[in-house]
Design an enzyme around this catalytic site. Structure first.
Site, PDB file in Angstrom:
ATOM      1  N   ASP A   1      -2.701 -10.417  -2.619  1.00 61.64           N
ATOM      2  CA  ASP A   1      -3.281 -10.007  -1.350  1.00 61.64           C
ATOM      3  C   ASP A   1      -4.772  -9.705  -1.547  1.00 61.64           C
ATOM      4  OD1 ASP A   1      -2.094  -8.749   1.459  1.00 61.64           O
ATOM      5  OD2 ASP A   1      -3.916  -7.727   0.807  1.00 61.64           O
TER       6      ASP A   1
ATOM      7  N   HIS B   1      -6.360  -7.212  -0.497  1.00 66.71           N
ATOM      8  CA  HIS B   1      -6.524  -5.781  -0.743  1.00 66.71           C
ATOM      9  C   HIS B   1      -5.659  -5.332  -1.919  1.00 66.71           C
ATOM     10  CE1 HIS B   1      -7.256  -6.540   3.594  1.00 66.71           C
ATOM     11  NE2 HIS B   1      -8.307  -5.784   3.374  1.00 66.71           N
TER      12      HIS B   1
ATOM     13  N   HIS C   1       0.813  -1.215   0.000  1.00 68.45           N
ATOM     14  CA  HIS C   1       0.000   0.000   0.000  1.00 68.45           C
ATOM     15  C   HIS C   1       0.849   1.269   0.000  1.00 68.45           C
ATOM     16  CE1 HIS C   1      -3.710  -2.164   0.410  1.00 68.45           C
ATOM     17  NE2 HIS C   1      -3.375  -2.695   1.581  1.00 68.45           N
TER      18      HIS C   1
ATOM     19  N   ASP D   1      -4.385 -13.106   3.239  1.00 69.90           N
ATOM     20  CA  ASP D   1      -5.639 -12.675   3.842  1.00 69.90           C
ATOM     21  C   ASP D   1      -6.841 -13.023   2.957  1.00 69.90           C
ATOM     22  OD1 ASP D   1      -4.623 -10.853   2.032  1.00 69.90           O
ATOM     23  OD2 ASP D   1      -4.938  -9.090   3.283  1.00 69.90           O
TER      24      ASP D   1
END
Length: 343
Positions: free
Chosen positions: A195, A197, A159, A284
């Protein structure tokens, strides 16, 4: 496959995050890396400490002022008589100026951050720098002839953009690994983010480049963090147009649907004909993850690793998310063992 890990990750500990409107203890915690380390050690992987790299290595993907902010932020905070963790209280949103960096620490915190889920504590810089060195070391091992390597990075990185942090991320470990491979003669590098996200920071860094293909399979930003990037129509710009591929999926996605998206990603990477691959390895996507909503089971992670091995290119794995702590090590080791065809 060699594993690169630094115990300095534990220096980033404490604080709280703002999660879906509530101030809660951080889901990104030191025990995540401890469980992964135990699992890869149990699986027989050789664990190395990272090498040191000059700060110029960080500046290959990050803004110098941003790096200096991260390095000095908490000391400046303490100099004001403050203790504990730092969270921003304002951001340069629509209608506000983004062309001026405030001189005060609170303003600069909001300027460089894009959320309030990423506390800075006294040891954050030390841990983030060690994580970056883990990724750079794994990339160096591959550039020196290893067929694969795994960087057990914590805090994660995908991120973090050219000059912003958030989503538990400070320095973009995967982008640093990809850039290191480029600098060591790998002409075309693919970066696959699995991931839950979207890797908004990685997309930001390589948005206008054609030498690094960025492909991301993630939960739709319509409902999932980081909300404002990761849509399918984002394809890159300038020289990088067509070198970003986003494959957003809805909450509740199961392996059959995820597997189809992985096929699409693999086809795109194959067409790119990379000289090396970097994998932003978030687990995740697991069905038991407390802050995510995909439904992958433990049996699917070795299958993912086997599929990635089918590309038959030198590969660097870089750890990202995964917050089901009891299972995180098993799932990470599953990918790595599947890649090596040990499962």
């Amino acid at each position: 496959m060699k594993v690169v890990h630094s115990p300095l990750h534990a220096r980033h500990d404490g604080g709280k995050e703002l999660h879906r409107g509530e101030l809660v203890p951080c889901f990104e915690m030191p025990v995540r890396a401890d469980y992964i380390l135990k699992a890869v050690t149990r699986a027989g992987f050789e664990v190395l400490e990272p090498r040191s790299f000059p700060q110029e290595s960080l500046l290959r993907v990050h803004d110098a002022g941003f790096v200096e902010f991260l390095r000095t932020a908490h000391a400046e905070w303490q100099a004001l008589g403050k203790q504990g963790f730092m969270l921003p209280s304002g951001f340069p949103a629509r209608g506000l100026r983004r062309d001026h960096i405030p001189s005060g620490i609170n303003g600069r915190m909001g300027y460089y951050a894009f959320d309030a889920s990423t506390p800075i504590v006294e040891g954050t810089w030390e841990a983030a720098l060690a994580a970056a060195h883990c990724a750079l070391t794994a990339a160096a091992l591959v550039s020196e002839g290893e067929k694969s390597a795994y960087a057990l990075c914590r805090p994660p990185g995908h991120h973090a953009g050219h000059s912003l942090y958030g989503g538990y991320c400070f320095l973009n470990n995967a982008a640093l690994a990809a850039q290191h491979l480029r600098d060591r003669g790998f002409a075309r590098v693919a970066l696959l983010d699995v991931d839950y996200h979207h890797g908004n920071g990685t997309q930001d860094i390589f948005w206008e480049r054609s030498d690094v293909l960025f492909v991301s399979i993630h939960a739709t930003p319509e409902t999932e963090y980081p909300y404002f990037l990761g849509y399918a129509d984002e394809r890159g710009a300038g020289a990088g147009e067509g070198y970003t591929l986003n494959l957003p999926l809805p909450r509740g996605t199961v392996w059959k649907e995820y597997s189809a998206a992985l096929n699409t990603a693999m086809d795109a990477i194959g067409s790119f004909s990379p000289d090396a691959l970097v994998v932003s390895l978030g687990v995740d996507t697991y069905e038991g993850d407390p802050i995510s909503a995909f439904k992958l089971a433990q049996e699917h992670y070795p299958q993912m690793g086997q599929r990635l091995a089918g590309l038959k290119v030198p590969t660097v794995f870089v750890q990202e998310g995964g917050y089901a702590v009891d299972e995180i090590g098993t799932n990470v080791a599953g990918v790595l063992e599947g890649f090596l065809h040990k499962r």
